[in-house]
Design an enzyme around this catalytic site. Structure first.
Site, PDB file in Angstrom:
ATOM      1  N   GLY A  92       9.930  -8.072   5.781  1.00 41.02           N
ATOM      2  CA  GLY A  92      10.861  -7.191   5.081  1.00 41.02           C
ATOM      3  C   GLY A  92      10.169  -5.907   4.642  1.00 41.02           C
TER       4      GLY A  92
ATOM      5  N   ASP B 264       0.154 -12.057   7.435  1.00 44.47           N
ATOM      6  CA  ASP B 264      -0.066 -12.246   6.006  1.00 44.47           C
ATOM      7  C   ASP B 264      -1.358 -11.540   5.660  1.00 44.47           C
ATOM      8  OD1 ASP B 264       1.285 -13.481   3.713  1.00 44.47           O
ATOM      9  OD2 ASP B 264      -0.690 -14.332   3.383  1.00 44.47           O
TER      10      ASP B 264
ATOM     11  N   ASP C 197      -2.862   0.442  -1.717  1.00 42.80           N
ATOM     12  CA  ASP C 197      -3.473   1.607  -1.057  1.00 42.80           C
ATOM     13  C   ASP C 197      -4.046   2.651  -2.031  1.00 42.80           C
ATOM     14  OD1 ASP C 197      -3.218   0.694   1.533  1.00 42.80           O
ATOM     15  OD2 ASP C 197      -1.350   1.753   1.934  1.00 42.80           O
TER      16      ASP C 197
HETATM   17  P1  IMP Z   1       1.978  -9.790   2.212  1.00 40.37           P
HETATM   18  O1  IMP Z   1       1.119  -9.974   3.414  1.00 40.37           O
HETATM   19  O2  IMP Z   1       3.178  -8.970   2.562  1.00 40.37           O
HETATM   20  O3  IMP Z   1       2.278 -11.064   1.502  1.00 40.37           O
HETATM   21  O4  IMP Z   1       1.164  -8.848   1.232  1.00 40.37           O
HETATM   22  C1  IMP Z   1       0.258  -9.335   0.269  1.00 40.37           C
HETATM   23  C2  IMP Z   1      -0.083  -8.270  -0.731  1.00 40.37           C
HETATM   24  O5  IMP Z   1      -1.080  -7.411  -0.199  1.00 40.37           O
HETATM   25  C3  IMP Z   1       1.058  -7.378  -1.201  1.00 40.37           C
HETATM   26  O6  IMP Z   1       0.885  -7.138  -2.578  1.00 40.37           O
HETATM   27  C4  IMP Z   1       0.872  -6.112  -0.389  1.00 40.37           C
HETATM   28  O7  IMP Z   1       1.376  -4.970  -1.060  1.00 40.37           O
HETATM   29  C5  IMP Z   1      -0.650  -6.067  -0.264  1.00 40.37           C
HETATM   30  N1  IMP Z   1      -1.018  -5.414   0.986  1.00 40.37           N
HETATM   31  C6  IMP Z   1      -0.949  -5.933   2.234  1.00 40.37           C
HETATM   32  N2  IMP Z   1      -1.340  -5.029   3.140  1.00 40.37           N
HETATM   33  C7  IMP Z   1      -1.629  -3.913   2.450  1.00 40.37           C
HETATM   34  C8  IMP Z   1      -2.038  -2.623   2.855  1.00 40.37           C
HETATM   35  O8  IMP Z   1      -2.187  -2.292   4.041  1.00 40.37           O
HETATM   36  N3  IMP Z   1      -2.233  -1.750   1.855  1.00 40.37           N
HETATM   37  C9  IMP Z   1      -2.069  -2.048   0.542  1.00 40.37           C
HETATM   38  N4  IMP Z   1      -1.665  -3.231   0.113  1.00 40.37           N
HETATM   39  C10 IMP Z   1      -1.444  -4.168   1.063  1.00 40.37           C
END
Ligand code: IMP
Length: 197
Positions: free
Chosen positions: A8, A76, A154
């Site tokens: 999403g 993930d 980021d």
């Molecule tokens: P998920 O993989 O979508 O469950 O993300 C896990 C967490 O890591 C979330 O809080 C995302 O915002 C953060 N996250 C994942 N990839 C990135 C990235 O490329 N930049 C910054 N935050 C990230």
């Protein structure tokens, strides 16, 4: 190949589309009844287990539909901070939505050792098989927020292979050339299309 990304997170989709287009793949969102799937994330598991669980759930969702034979991508990821013993790691989403980036900066306020890494696990389901790859981006936690590009952590992450800017100050192109997601997606795409010898 046409790859349906089950997420999403629109930032992840646009990053993946830009990374995989030069490698000959087209990325589109996986939509079930017009919406991205809402996965149940197993708690207290590592990001590999979460990615494998998401691909299993995605496969079940498309079974018996016209998307059954599609190539599906899940991912993930998380931020692992050395001085915090790898926290927030698998809890990155929860921590971002609760204490937020300012909470992380506060936890790190007295720390001079600021090393951290983003990790991503990508899993692709193709013809009943699943291939996975990992991408790691080493760096450090900045002293303050910088930049409003990208998403998530980021603005407080300075990648080691960059030029001192946070990922939040980088264009998506610059970020993807060194990011955990860029590396994991390139690796998984090589498994789909092994480079010719
Ligand atoms: P998920 O993989 O979508 O469950 O993300 C896990 C967490 O890591 C979330 O809080 C995302 O915002 C953060 N996250 C994942 N990839 C990135 C990235 O490329 N930049 C910054 N935050 C990230």
């Amino acid at each position: 190949m046409r790859i349906l990304f089950a997420t999403g997170n629109e930032h992840k989709i646009s990053e993946a589309a830009a990374i995989l287009a030069p490698l000959g793949h087209e990325v589109e969102p996986l939509l079930i009844q017009g919406k991205p799937p809402d996965f149940i994330e197993p708690q207290a598991e590592g990001i590999v287990e979460v990615a494998l669980s998401k691909i299993e759930q995605a496969r079940e969702l498309v079974m018996g539909t016209k998307l059954e034979d599609s190539i599906i991508l899940v991912e993930d990821s998380g931020l692992f901070i050395d001085a915090l013993g790898g926290f927030p790691g698998p809890y990155s989403s929860y921590v971002e939505s609760t204490i937020g980036l300012s909470g992380i900066l506060q936890l790190m306020s007295a720390e001079s050792e600021r090393g951290a890494e983003f990790r991503a696990i990508t899993a692709i389901s193709i013809e009943g098989n699943t291939v996975t790859a990992t991408g790691i981006c080493r760096g450090k936690i900045s002293e303050q927020f910088s930049g409003d590009m990208g998403f998530g952590y980021d603005p407080i992450f300075i990648p080691e292979d960059g030029d001192g800017r946070t990922c939040g100050e980088m264009s998506s192109f610059d970020k993807s050339s060194i990011s955990h997601r860029g590396r994991a997606l390139k690796a998984v795409s090589e498994l789909l299309n092994p480079p010719s010898k």
